[in-house]
Design a protein around this motif. Structure first.
Motif, PDB file in Angstrom:
ATOM      1  N   LEU A   1       0.828  -1.210   0.000  1.00  0.00           N
ATOM      2  CA  LEU A   1       0.000   0.000   0.000  1.00  0.00           C
ATOM      3  C   LEU A   1       0.865   1.264   0.000  1.00  0.00           C
ATOM      4  N   HIS A   2       1.882   1.290   0.851  1.00  0.00           N
ATOM      5  CA  HIS A   2       2.776   2.453   0.905  1.00  0.00           C
ATOM      6  C   HIS A   2       3.474   2.654  -0.430  1.00  0.00           C
ATOM      7  N   ASN A   3       3.941   1.568  -1.051  1.00  0.00           N
ATOM      8  CA  ASN A   3       4.625   1.676  -2.339  1.00  0.00           C
ATOM      9  C   ASN A   3       3.707   2.193  -3.434  1.00  0.00           C
ATOM     10  N   GLU A   4       2.436   1.746  -3.428  1.00  0.00           N
ATOM     11  CA  GLU A   4       1.473   2.233  -4.423  1.00  0.00           C
ATOM     12  C   GLU A   4       1.216   3.731  -4.241  1.00  0.00           C
ATOM     13  N   ILE A   5       1.012   4.143  -2.998  1.00  0.00           N
ATOM     14  CA  ILE A   5       0.779   5.563  -2.718  1.00  0.00           C
ATOM     15  C   ILE A   5       2.013   6.373  -3.093  1.00  0.00           C
ATOM     16  N   LYS A   6       3.182   5.863  -2.728  1.00  0.00           N
ATOM     17  CA  LYS A   6       4.422   6.573  -3.023  1.00  0.00           C
ATOM     18  C   LYS A   6       4.636   6.712  -4.532  1.00  0.00           C
ATOM     19  N   SER A   7       4.363   5.659  -5.280  1.00  0.00           N
ATOM     20  CA  SER A   7       4.508   5.718  -6.747  1.00  0.00           C
ATOM     21  C   SER A   7       3.608   6.790  -7.350  1.00  0.00           C
ATOM     22  N   GLU A   8       2.375   6.835  -6.855  1.00  0.00           N
ATOM     23  CA  GLU A   8       1.436   7.854  -7.323  1.00  0.00           C
ATOM     24  C   GLU A   8       1.941   9.261  -6.987  1.00  0.00           C
ATOM     25  N   MET A   9       2.443   9.425  -5.770  1.00  0.00           N
ATOM     26  CA  MET A   9       2.920  10.737  -5.342  1.00  0.00           C
ATOM     27  C   MET A   9       4.199  11.149  -6.069  1.00  0.00           C
ATOM     28  N   ILE A  10       5.047  10.202  -6.427  1.00  0.00           N
ATOM     29  CA  ILE A  10       6.257  10.537  -7.186  1.00  0.00           C
ATOM     30  C   ILE A  10       5.865  11.215  -8.492  1.00  0.00           C
ATOM     31  N   GLU A  11       4.848  10.674  -9.166  1.00  0.00           N
ATOM     32  CA  GLU A  11       4.372  11.280 -10.418  1.00  0.00           C
ATOM     33  C   GLU A  11       3.819  12.682 -10.167  1.00  0.00           C
ATOM     34  N   ILE A  12       3.029  12.834  -9.122  1.00  0.00           N
ATOM     35  CA  ILE A  12       2.443  14.136  -8.799  1.00  0.00           C
ATOM     36  C   ILE A  12       3.538  15.147  -8.473  1.00  0.00           C
ATOM     37  N   MET A  13       4.529  14.726  -7.692  1.00  0.00           N
ATOM     38  CA  MET A  13       5.620  15.632  -7.307  1.00  0.00           C
ATOM     39  C   MET A  13       6.453  16.031  -8.531  1.00  0.00           C
ATOM     40  N   GLU A  14       6.643  15.126  -9.465  1.00  0.00           N
ATOM     41  CA  GLU A  14       7.358  15.474 -10.707  1.00  0.00           C
ATOM     42  C   GLU A  14       6.570  16.507 -11.500  1.00  0.00           C
ATOM     43  N   GLU A  15       5.243  16.347 -11.532  1.00  0.00           N
ATOM     44  CA  GLU A  15       4.392  17.343 -12.193  1.00  0.00           C
ATOM     45  C   GLU A  15       4.550  18.706 -11.532  1.00  0.00           C
ATOM     46  N   VAL A  16       4.575  18.715 -10.206  1.00  0.00           N
ATOM     47  CA  VAL A  16       4.754  19.968  -9.458  1.00  0.00           C
ATOM     48  C   VAL A  16       6.065  20.618  -9.873  1.00  0.00           C
ATOM     49  N   LYS A  17       7.144  19.842  -9.865  1.00  0.00           N
ATOM     50  CA  LYS A  17       8.450  20.391 -10.247  1.00  0.00           C
ATOM     51  C   LYS A  17       8.419  20.941 -11.666  1.00  0.00           C
ATOM     52  N   ASN A  18       7.832  20.177 -12.589  1.00  0.00           N
ATOM     53  CA  ASN A  18       7.788  20.606 -13.989  1.00  0.00           C
ATOM     54  C   ASN A  18       6.913  21.833 -14.184  1.00  0.00           C
ATOM     55  N   THR A  19       5.800  21.896 -13.465  1.00  0.00           N
ATOM     56  CA  THR A  19       4.886  23.035 -13.589  1.00  0.00           C
ATOM     57  C   THR A  19       5.557  24.332 -13.158  1.00  0.00           C
ATOM     58  N   TYR A  20       6.330  24.277 -12.078  1.00  0.00           N
ATOM     59  CA  TYR A  20       6.916  25.487 -11.533  1.00  0.00           C
ATOM     60  C   TYR A  20       8.386  25.690 -11.907  1.00  0.00           C
ATOM     61  N   ALA A  21       8.927  24.792 -12.709  1.00  0.00           N
ATOM     62  CA  ALA A  21      10.337  24.890 -13.104  1.00  0.00           C
ATOM     63  C   ALA A  21      10.625  26.174 -13.878  1.00  0.00           C
ATOM     64  N   LYS A  22       9.671  26.627 -14.638  1.00  0.00           N
ATOM     65  CA  LYS A  22       9.889  27.854 -15.427  1.00  0.00           C
ATOM     66  C   LYS A  22       9.936  29.116 -14.561  1.00  0.00           C
ATOM     67  N   GLN A  23       9.631  28.982 -13.272  1.00  0.00           N
ATOM     68  CA  GLN A  23       9.696  30.124 -12.359  1.00  0.00           C
ATOM     69  C   GLN A  23      11.140  30.443 -11.959  1.00  0.00           C
ATOM     70  N   ASN A  24      12.069  29.592 -12.386  1.00  0.00           N
ATOM     71  CA  ASN A  24      13.486  29.800 -12.095  1.00  0.00           C
ATOM     72  C   ASN A  24      13.767  29.800 -10.581  1.00  0.00           C
ATOM     73  N   VAL A  25      13.108  28.853  -9.898  1.00  0.00           N
ATOM     74  CA  VAL A  25      13.282  28.681  -8.460  1.00  0.00           C
ATOM     75  C   VAL A  25      13.703  27.231  -8.221  1.00  0.00           C
ATOM     76  N   SER A  26      14.635  27.023  -7.323  1.00  0.00           N
ATOM     77  CA  SER A  26      15.082  25.670  -6.993  1.00  0.00           C
ATOM     78  C   SER A  26      14.013  24.966  -6.155  1.00  0.00           C
TER      79      SER A  26
END
Length: 155
Positions: free
Chosen positions: A68-93
């Protein structure tokens, strides 16, 4: 005082997204680094599915809970990558992390270990297995009592 290291506890709720956007505004002004942290709550199960088992004097997480933890974590990894990609153009680390445990404790520990100057978090969040907040504001209250850095609560 400029904030150089900003933590955003993130659970995908509307308020955690608002908190992230507020943190980005501050980060652009101060050239801050943002840490986006998702905490997967420990999963309470009936005793016969106990989350901890002992074999050969070693304590391990049961296969069911681990799955269960691995399934949730896998889902969240994708969401977190989307977050990074969405805000990457803001030029913020932006650094993302996913941890398992009790949300307030994990947030407080992360804050101390990473020398966070400011926490920006929603006043409430999702409820449920991977939700960050169990009840209205309980995590915010616990974090506010334990950290020494500034705390900005977004409504």
């Amino acid at each position: 005082m400029p904030f150089k290291r900003i933590l955003v506890p993130f659970d995908t709720s509307e308020l955690s997204i608002k908190a992230l956007e507020k943190a980005l505004e501050l980060a652009m002004v101060n050239r801050s680094q943002i840490f986006v942290l998702h905490v997967i709550n420990e999963i309470p199960l009936p005793i016969h599915y106990s989350k901890i088992e002992s074999k050969n004097n070693e304590v391990t997480i049961t296969p069911l809970v681990n799955k269960l933890h691995n399934e949730i974590k896998s889902e969240m990894i994708e969401i977190m990558e989307e977050v990074k990609n969405t805000y990457a153009k803001q030029n913020v680390s932006i650094t993302t992390e996913i941890k398992i445990g009790e949300p307030a404790e994990i947030i407080v520990d992360f804050t101390k270990q990473n020398n966070i100057d400011l926490i920006v978090m929603g006043s409430i969040g999702h409820k449920g297995i991977s939700g960050m907040f169990k009840k209205l504001g309980s995590v915010v209250r616990k974090v506010a009592e334990e950290v020494d850095c500034a705390l900005l609560i977004v409504r």
